[in-house]
Scaffold this active site. Structure first.
Site, PDB file in Angstrom:
ATOM      1  N   TYR A 257       0.249 -40.797 -10.012  1.00  0.00           N
ATOM      2  CA  TYR A 257       1.264 -39.795 -10.345  1.00  0.00           C
ATOM      3  C   TYR A 257       2.627 -40.185  -9.790  1.00  0.00           C
ATOM      4  O   TYR A 257       3.664 -39.966 -10.428  1.00  0.00           O
ATOM      5  CB  TYR A 257       0.852 -38.417  -9.804  1.00  0.00           C
TER       6      TYR A 257
ATOM      7  N   CYS B 110      -8.233 -32.656 -16.113  1.00  0.00           N
ATOM      8  CA  CYS B 110      -7.610 -32.757 -14.791  1.00  0.00           C
ATOM      9  C   CYS B 110      -8.515 -33.476 -13.798  1.00  0.00           C
ATOM     10  O   CYS B 110      -9.662 -33.067 -13.590  1.00  0.00           O
ATOM     11  CB  CYS B 110      -7.291 -31.345 -14.293  1.00  0.00           C
TER      12      CYS B 110
END
Length: 335
Positions: free
Chosen positions: A175, A44
């Site tokens: 994203y 992440c």
């Protein structure tokens, strides 16, 4: 975890637990060495910020770290990397248990990084932008000798300004492209991403670091996106105007940081690739994890030293990675 909603633009759920751990304990949680556990995933980018800052500041003993498995399901991050599938300190199988311990009706994202109070087993905060700032400003009594100043007072307005646009167009921009639910939403995210990368290339052409002559919080935040670019964002998220390795200034800048102690030695490319390609089943339904890219280029000379700068300012590099925290040699070109 992101997902695609047909016909819609991607929107990140930013409802974080904003309780802070401070030197004076004003939110009810005082900085105390060993009291808290930093739960991360090396896959992440948001958690990787905390991993890097913790290492640069030498907080490994004061703030122990738990590394979650890179692959999870709708029940959240799990501790499948640990013996018996449980975190050895918290005694839990899934991070959601620490969230539900704080709030049995918790209905927001089970995200990393998360800081858990070991005494109660409850998550204190998952407010990732604030976590790294507080590590710099609130945990100073436990910094190593020679720790760099990553958020110096005189540069904070500039750092904040750069961080704002980098978050909007780059960190979150990849994203917004990858989870776009329409061609229009994707096109807008794609345009803003590469416009900003062009802007960053111009800024970094004459400056070794983003703000000032030393590494700051701004460099940490940009690095965690750049280091994932060719491995996942270029193909998986369709951010494919150019690879990072085809953008000379940003590629050299990223290599410079990667080769700096505290950055590349925290990066696990295997975890990164498996997380994105196995968890995002709406984007990659076959679950095939790409074999590439070739990682050897991360160790190529970068030439950025000619621009001057002092990576750690008046401080020093961090020491060796503590036992038990090293990235497996097969997962990094540093191996």
């Amino acid at each position: 975890m992101g997902y695609v909603t047909a016909g819609k633009e991607y929107s990140r759920d930013s409802r974080y637990l904003t309780t802070r751990i401070t030197a004076d304990g004003r939110d009810g949680y005082r900085v105390e060495p060993g009291r808290y556990r930093l739960v991360v995933s090396r896959a992440c980018p948001w958690a990787s910020r905390a991993v890097i800052v913790r290492r640069l500041l030498g907080l490994e003993e004061a703030l122990p770290m738990a590394v979650a498995s890179p692959v999870h399901d709708e029940r959240s991050w799990n501790f499948g990397l640990d013996p018996g599938g449980r975190d050895p300190v918290l005694g839990i199988e899934r991070l959601q248990e620490a969230y539900f311990a704080r709030d049995p009706g918790y209905d927001r994202g089970i995200t990393v990084p998360a800081v858990v109070d070991v005494r109660t087993g409850r998550v204190v905060t998952n407010d990732f932008p604030q976590i790294t700032l507080d590590l710099s400003l609130q945990w100073t009594a436990h910094h190593r000798a020679g720790a760099p100043s990553l958020y110096p007072w005189e540069l904070r307005p500039q750092i904040d300004s750069v961080n704002e646009v980098v978050y909007r167009d780059v960190n979150n921009g990849v994203y917004r492209a990858g989870f776009a639910g329409s061609q229009e939403a994707y096109a807008e995210a794609y345009r803003r991403l590469f416009d900003r990368l062009d802007w960053l290339s111009e800024r970094l052409a004459a400056s070794r670091y983003l703000v000032g002559e030393c590494i700051t919080e701004a460099d940490v935040r940009l690095f965690t996106t750049l280091v994932r670019f060719d491995a996942v964002y270029h193909g998986h998220f369709k951010c494919n105007r150019h690879k990072l390795s085809e953008m000379p200034v940003l590629w050299a800048y990223a290599r410079d940081l990667f080769q700096t102690p505290g950055f590349g030695d925290t990066v696990d490319f295997d975890h990164i690739k498996r997380h994105y390609h196995l968890v995002h089943t709406d984007i990659n339904p076959t679950g095939i994890v790409p074999a590439g890219p070739d990682l050897s280029g991360w160790l190529a000379p970068h030439g950025r030293g000619a621009l001057g700068g002092r990576p750690f300012g008046d401080g020093t590099p961090p020491g060796p990675v503590p036992p038990g925290e090293a990235v497996p040699p097969a997962h990094t070109p540093l191996g």
